[in-house]
Design a protein around this motif. Structure first.
Motif, PDB file in Angstrom:
ATOM      1  N   ALA A   1       0.831  -1.203   0.000  1.00  0.00           N
ATOM      2  CA  ALA A   1       0.000   0.000   0.000  1.00  0.00           C
ATOM      3  C   ALA A   1       0.865   1.252   0.000  1.00  0.00           C
ATOM      4  O   ALA A   1       2.030   1.233   0.394  1.00  0.00           O
ATOM      5  CB  ALA A   1      -0.941  -0.004   1.194  1.00  0.00           C
ATOM      6  N   LYS A   2       0.251   2.333  -0.457  1.00  0.00           N
ATOM      7  CA  LYS A   2       0.982   3.578  -0.637  1.00  0.00           C
ATOM      8  C   LYS A   2       1.501   4.155   0.672  1.00  0.00           C
ATOM      9  O   LYS A   2       2.489   4.878   0.677  1.00  0.00           O
ATOM     10  CB  LYS A   2       0.075   4.620  -1.298  1.00  0.00           C
ATOM     11  CG  LYS A   2      -0.257   4.309  -2.734  1.00  0.00           C
ATOM     12  CD  LYS A   2      -0.852   5.524  -3.439  1.00  0.00           C
ATOM     13  CE  LYS A   2      -2.272   5.808  -2.982  1.00  0.00           C
ATOM     14  NZ  LYS A   2      -2.913   6.900  -3.738  1.00  0.00           N
ATOM     15  N   CYS A   3       0.797   3.861   1.762  1.00  0.00           N
ATOM     16  CA  CYS A   3       1.187   4.496   3.015  1.00  0.00           C
ATOM     17  C   CYS A   3       2.376   3.817   3.665  1.00  0.00           C
ATOM     18  O   CYS A   3       2.941   4.333   4.627  1.00  0.00           O
ATOM     19  CB  CYS A   3       0.018   4.523   3.987  1.00  0.00           C
ATOM     20  SG  CYS A   3      -0.523   2.907   4.543  1.00  0.00           S
TER      21      CYS A   3
ATOM     22  N   CYS B   1      -0.628   8.117   1.040  1.00  0.00           N
ATOM     23  CA  CYS B   1      -2.043   7.974   0.694  1.00  0.00           C
ATOM     24  C   CYS B   1      -2.839   9.130   1.270  1.00  0.00           C
ATOM     25  O   CYS B   1      -2.583   9.581   2.379  1.00  0.00           O
ATOM     26  CB  CYS B   1      -2.559   6.656   1.247  1.00  0.00           C
ATOM     27  SG  CYS B   1      -4.322   6.426   1.046  1.00  0.00           S
TER      28      CYS B   1
ATOM     29  N   LEU C   1      -5.823   9.068   2.252  1.00  0.00           N
ATOM     30  CA  LEU C   1      -6.716   8.645   3.336  1.00  0.00           C
ATOM     31  C   LEU C   1      -6.001   8.612   4.687  1.00  0.00           C
ATOM     32  O   LEU C   1      -6.621   8.494   5.730  1.00  0.00           O
ATOM     33  CB  LEU C   1      -7.280   7.253   3.064  1.00  0.00           C
ATOM     34  CG  LEU C   1      -8.135   7.037   1.826  1.00  0.00           C
ATOM     35  CD1 LEU C   1      -8.983   5.808   2.008  1.00  0.00           C
ATOM     36  CD2 LEU C   1      -8.970   8.242   1.524  1.00  0.00           C
ATOM     37  N   ARG C   2      -4.711   8.652   4.614  1.00  0.00           N
ATOM     38  CA  ARG C   2      -3.941   8.575   5.841  1.00  0.00           C
ATOM     39  C   ARG C   2      -4.441   9.609   6.833  1.00  0.00           C
ATOM     40  O   ARG C   2      -4.793  10.714   6.478  1.00  0.00           O
ATOM     41  CB  ARG C   2      -2.473   8.832   5.532  1.00  0.00           C
ATOM     42  CG  ARG C   2      -1.610   7.894   6.323  1.00  0.00           C
ATOM     43  CD  ARG C   2      -0.175   8.294   6.322  1.00  0.00           C
ATOM     44  NE  ARG C   2       0.430   7.677   7.477  1.00  0.00           N
ATOM     45  CZ  ARG C   2       1.402   6.775   7.401  1.00  0.00           C
ATOM     46  NH1 ARG C   2       1.870   6.431   6.239  1.00  0.00           N
ATOM     47  NH2 ARG C   2       1.881   6.242   8.505  1.00  0.00           N
TER      48      ARG C   2
ATOM     49  N   CYS D   1      -7.665   6.877   8.019  1.00  0.00           N
ATOM     50  CA  CYS D   1      -7.745   5.458   7.678  1.00  0.00           C
ATOM     51  C   CYS D   1      -7.746   4.562   8.916  1.00  0.00           C
ATOM     52  O   CYS D   1      -6.999   4.803   9.855  1.00  0.00           O
ATOM     53  CB  CYS D   1      -6.577   5.080   6.782  1.00  0.00           C
ATOM     54  SG  CYS D   1      -6.622   3.359   6.270  1.00  0.00           S
TER      55      CYS D   1
ATOM     56  N   ILE E   1      -4.652   0.916   8.565  1.00  0.00           N
ATOM     57  CA  ILE E   1      -3.211   0.986   8.339  1.00  0.00           C
ATOM     58  C   ILE E   1      -2.500  -0.185   9.030  1.00  0.00           C
ATOM     59  O   ILE E   1      -1.706  -0.894   8.403  1.00  0.00           O
ATOM     60  CB  ILE E   1      -2.647   2.330   8.816  1.00  0.00           C
ATOM     61  CG1 ILE E   1      -3.260   3.474   7.989  1.00  0.00           C
ATOM     62  CG2 ILE E   1      -1.130   2.358   8.662  1.00  0.00           C
ATOM     63  CD1 ILE E   1      -2.687   4.830   8.283  1.00  0.00           C
TER      64      ILE E   1
ATOM     65  N   ILE F   1      -3.100  -3.426   7.278  1.00  0.00           N
ATOM     66  CA  ILE F   1      -2.372  -3.493   6.018  1.00  0.00           C
ATOM     67  C   ILE F   1      -0.884  -3.732   6.272  1.00  0.00           C
ATOM     68  O   ILE F   1      -0.246  -4.529   5.578  1.00  0.00           O
ATOM     69  CB  ILE F   1      -2.606  -2.193   5.210  1.00  0.00           C
ATOM     70  CG1 ILE F   1      -4.049  -2.123   4.698  1.00  0.00           C
ATOM     71  CG2 ILE F   1      -1.630  -2.084   4.054  1.00  0.00           C
ATOM     72  CD1 ILE F   1      -4.398  -3.165   3.672  1.00  0.00           C
TER      73      ILE F   1
ATOM     74  N   ARG G   1      -6.870  -1.604  -4.543  1.00  0.00           N
ATOM     75  CA  ARG G   1      -7.498  -0.601  -3.698  1.00  0.00           C
ATOM     76  C   ARG G   1      -8.859  -1.066  -3.192  1.00  0.00           C
ATOM     77  O   ARG G   1      -9.289  -0.737  -2.098  1.00  0.00           O
ATOM     78  CB  ARG G   1      -7.649   0.679  -4.516  1.00  0.00           C
ATOM     79  CG  ARG G   1      -7.859   1.933  -3.712  1.00  0.00           C
ATOM     80  CD  ARG G   1      -6.530   2.530  -3.305  1.00  0.00           C
ATOM     81  NE  ARG G   1      -6.633   3.201  -2.033  1.00  0.00           N
ATOM     82  CZ  ARG G   1      -6.090   4.391  -1.766  1.00  0.00           C
ATOM     83  NH1 ARG G   1      -5.391   5.018  -2.670  1.00  0.00           N
ATOM     84  NH2 ARG G   1      -6.211   4.925  -0.588  1.00  0.00           N
TER      85      ARG G   1
ATOM     86  N   GLU H   1      -8.725  -2.672   0.037  1.00  0.00           N
ATOM     87  CA  GLU H   1      -8.597  -1.745   1.156  1.00  0.00           C
ATOM     88  C   GLU H   1      -9.959  -1.187   1.550  1.00  0.00           C
ATOM     89  O   GLU H   1     -10.294  -1.145   2.733  1.00  0.00           O
ATOM     90  CB  GLU H   1      -7.646  -0.605   0.787  1.00  0.00           C
ATOM     91  CG  GLU H   1      -6.228  -1.090   0.598  1.00  0.00           C
ATOM     92  CD  GLU H   1      -5.221   0.038   0.737  1.00  0.00           C
ATOM     93  OE1 GLU H   1      -4.321  -0.073   1.559  1.00  0.00           O
ATOM     94  OE2 GLU H   1      -5.344   1.028  -0.001  1.00  0.00           O
TER      95      GLU H   1
HETATM   96  S1  SF4 Z   1      -3.927   1.539   4.473  1.00  0.00           S
HETATM   97 FE1  SF4 Z   1      -5.237   3.282   4.595  1.00  0.00          FE
HETATM   98  S2  SF4 Z   1      -3.754   4.886   4.483  1.00  0.00           S
HETATM   99 FE2  SF4 Z   1      -2.556   3.126   3.945  1.00  0.00          FE
HETATM  100  S3  SF4 Z   1      -2.786   3.150   1.763  1.00  0.00           S
HETATM  101 FE3  SF4 Z   1      -4.418   1.859   2.369  1.00  0.00          FE
HETATM  102  S4  SF4 Z   1      -6.031   3.344   2.550  1.00  0.00           S
HETATM  103 FE4  SF4 Z   1      -4.271   4.623   2.379  1.00  0.00          FE
END
Ligand code: SF4
Ligand code: SF4
Lengths: 162, 162
Positions: free
Chosen positions: A91-93, A101, A103-104, A107, A110, A113, B6, B9
């Motif tokens: 994931a991007k975060c 991200c 949404l951070r 979210c 996290i 993930i 995504r 998520e």
């Molecule tokens: S975990 Fe939450 S913050 Fe991290 S990338 Fe996925 S959605 Fe974005």
DNA sequence: TTTAATTACGACTAATTTGGTCGTAGTTAA
DNA sequence: TTAACTACGACCAAATTAGTCGTAATTAAA
């Protein structure tokens, strides 16, 4: 959906090919490309990545080529992945080199993930390339029965095993 | 690299959100989107997939919404994956509905790839959503699948440490 | 019976990632 | 010198993923 990176396939194709060579015997990209039909340039780049990662050694010039320098039975698949597509960051975060991200902050997953990311890395680290390449067919694991139960409980068939 | 979908998520975000609701209490997509900042339409589609998969139940009309109908502690992550992004098929030759791979026939890693595919599915089947969502920090020693299953069969819930 | 809030869903566009090619340079045996 | 290789950055093409829009159906409440 859920496809792996093509580079990983080319890496495995090359590795499997080289595995049957004598120590010291070189393999050219041309040879791999011709034998298996994979695109020369793409395969070449992949081999370069493997060389950069120390998995194979390259010899330049005429009669050059690549040779394996590591024991595939002791090589976690994770390392190959890392060499050809970079570290597993689902994931991007995680490791926000690209801004992370949006949404951070709000979210709520996290940690989960991160959790999954860690477990996946564990999975790839626990799987050797040698194991992958030679294992034809089904390997009876002590988990099988329980998995079968779990799957059955979830209303799923087990995939037929050859 | 190595990013997950995504949609997965958004599914996890929604599931974690719904998990803390009382039985019968509904959750709207609007609520999820507003709380976590995820795009309404995309999230809505994901919820629809989860509903189609029987993981949540939807109620239409005003005051409608979704509610969980399955125990997340017994829900393999694989099922969620399947609902939102389809079955795990890591290479084109594994599901030749779309013509398959042009290397097929000369490829030397079909079996290894099938192998990896199977192992990945095992991995995702052996990991429950509940397990994933609970662990905020580190789980020192992940409980083995066998023990989890024994506990499940014995009618015990997993200790939900929150 | 109308309205507002909601799910349902197909079609579409935008953004990103992946896959592959090209051009060029460096290396080395013959 | 030349031919056969590796090395590598820049670029283009294809595929996938992400997100939006429009519209319909459903239902509680006004
Ligand atoms: S975990 Fe939450 S913050 Fe991290 S990338 Fe996925 S959605 Fe974005
Ligand atoms: S395993 Fe071989 S045949 Fe199957 S998709 Fe990968 S390259 Fe193509």
């Amino acid at each position: 959906m859920n496809k792996i990176n093509r580079k990983l396939e080319y890496a495995l194709i090359g590795l499997k090919h080289m595995r049957s060579k004598q120590p010291g015997e070189l393999t050219t990209v041309k040879e791999i490309a011709a034998t298996y039909g994979c695109p020369f340039e793409a395969t070449s780049k992949v081999m370069q990545s493997l060389a950069a990662g120390g998995l194979v050694r390259s010899e330049q010039g005429a009669h050059g080529g690549y040779q394996l320098v590591r024991d595939l039975n002791r090589l976690p698949l994770y390392e190959v992945l890392e060499m050809v597509v970079g570290p597993v960051e689902i994931a991007k975060c995680l490791h926000q080199v690209d801004g992370g991200c949006e949404l951070r902050g709000s979210c709520n997953v996290i940690s989960p993930i991160e959790n999954l990311n860690r477990k996946l890395i564990e999975f790839y680290r626990g799987l050797t390339v040698g194991e992958l390449l030679e294992g034809r067919g089904f390997v009876a694991k002590p988990q099988s029965l329980e998995l079968r139960d779990l799957a059955a409980h979830a209303g799923h068939e087990l995939a037929a095993v050859e």
